[in-house]
Design an enzyme around this catalytic site. Structure first.
Site, short mmCIF file in Angstrom:
data_model
loop_
_atom_site.label_atom_id
_atom_site.label_comp_id
_atom_site.label_asym_id
_atom_site.label_seq_id
_atom_site.Cartn_x
_atom_site.Cartn_y
_atom_site.Cartn_z
N GLN A 117 0.53 -1.57 -6.29
CA GLN A 117 1.46 -2.70 -6.23
C GLN A 117 0.98 -3.83 -5.31
O GLN A 117 1.74 -4.74 -5.01
CB GLN A 117 2.84 -2.21 -5.77
CG GLN A 117 3.46 -1.17 -6.69
CD GLN A 117 3.67 -1.69 -8.10
OE1 GLN A 117 4.27 -2.73 -8.30
NE2 GLN A 117 3.16 -0.96 -9.08
N CYS A 118 -0.25 -3.78 -4.89
CA CYS A 118 -0.81 -4.78 -3.99
C CYS A 118 -1.16 -6.05 -4.76
O CYS A 118 -1.56 -6.00 -5.93
CB CYS A 118 -2.07 -4.21 -3.32
SG CYS A 118 -2.85 -5.35 -2.15
N GLY A 119 -1.03 -7.19 -4.10
CA GLY A 119 -1.44 -8.45 -4.70
C GLY A 119 -2.93 -8.50 -4.99
O GLY A 119 -3.38 -9.34 -5.77
N ALA A 127 -4.50 -5.99 -6.40
CA ALA A 127 -4.75 -4.94 -7.40
C ALA A 127 -5.69 -5.39 -8.51
O ALA A 127 -6.28 -4.56 -9.19
CB ALA A 127 -3.44 -4.43 -7.99
#
Length: 185
Positions: free
Chosen positions: A60-62, A64
Site C-alpha cells: 500500500q506504499c506510494g 509500490a
C-alpha cells in the site's frame, strides 16, 4: 572521527543484539534466512557466490510502483546470477496490511512479480529481522527510513551497497553496483 547521530542511535538499538549477532556465524549475509510468504525457508546460504538484492516492500506504499521496476531488474539479470528477494514490512506508515501468502498473491497479481517474497518482517528497531539488525551493524548510517530500501549483498556475502527508498530499481547507480558484482563471477 565524527560520530553521527544516526550511528549513535543505531548503536543504542544494536547493543542488546550484539551477542545474538555474533552468534549468527561468520559475519556475512549467508548466516541468515527468511520465511517464504507461501511457506518454506529462503536461506541466503543457498545463494552463496551470487549477488543478492534484498528490498523491504509494502503493497500500500506510494512507492509500490517499484515492484514493476524490481521485476524488470530481476528479469534482466537473473540469468546472470542476480537474486532478488522482497521483504514485506509494516514498519513505515502501516502500509502492509496483508500477511503471508496474501502479500505474495497481491504483488504477483498487481505487479507481475516473479521473484521470491518473504513473510512480513520488521526491518528496523530491536524487533527487526536478524538480517536487518546485521545490515544495520554493517552500515549504521544507511538504515531503511521507508519502504523500498535496497541492500545489495556481494558474491562473498558482504554488504556492498545500500540504496534508499527513492532510488529507482533501474537507477544507473544500482545497475552499476549489480554489474560490478556480476562481473566478479
Amino acid at each position: 572521527m565524527r560520530f553521527h547521530r544516526r550511528q549513535f542511535l543505531a548503536s543504542l538499538v544494536l547493543a542488546p543484539a550484539a551477542p545474538a549477532l555474533a552468534a549468527q556465524g561468520d559475519g556475512n549475509a549467508y548466516s541468515f534466512s527468511f520465511d517464504r510468504a507461501e511457506g518454506g525457508r529462503i536461506p541466503l546460504s543457498a545463494y552463496r557466490g551470487k549477488p543478492v538484492l534484498i528490498v523491504n516492500t509494502a503493497t500500500q506504499c506510494g512507492l509500490a510502483g517499484q515492484f514493476a521496476g524490481l521485476e524488470q531488474l530481476w528479469l534482466r539479470y537473473r540469468e546472470r546470477g542476480l537474486v532478488l528477494i522482497a521483504v514485506p514490512s509494516n514498519d513505515f506508515g502501516g502500509q502492509e496490511p496483508l500477511d503471508g501468502a496474501a502479500i505474495a498473491a497481491a504483488v504477483r497479481q498487481s505487479h507481475g512479480a516473479s521473484y521470491p517474497i518473504t513473510q512480513k518482517s520488521a526491518v528496523r528497531g530491536p524487533q527487526a529481522h536478524p538480517f536487518y539488525r546485521w545490515a544495520a551493524s554493517q552500515r549504521p548510517s544507511e538504515l531503511p527510513s521507508w519502504n523500498f530500501h535496497k541492500y545489495l549483498i556481494g558474491r562473498d556475502g558482504s554488504l556492498v551497497g545500500s540504496f534508499g527508498s527513492r532510488s529507482d530499481p533501474l537507477s544507473p547507480e544500482l545497475i552499476r553496483a549489480i554489474g560490478q558484482e556480476l562481473e566478479k563471477g
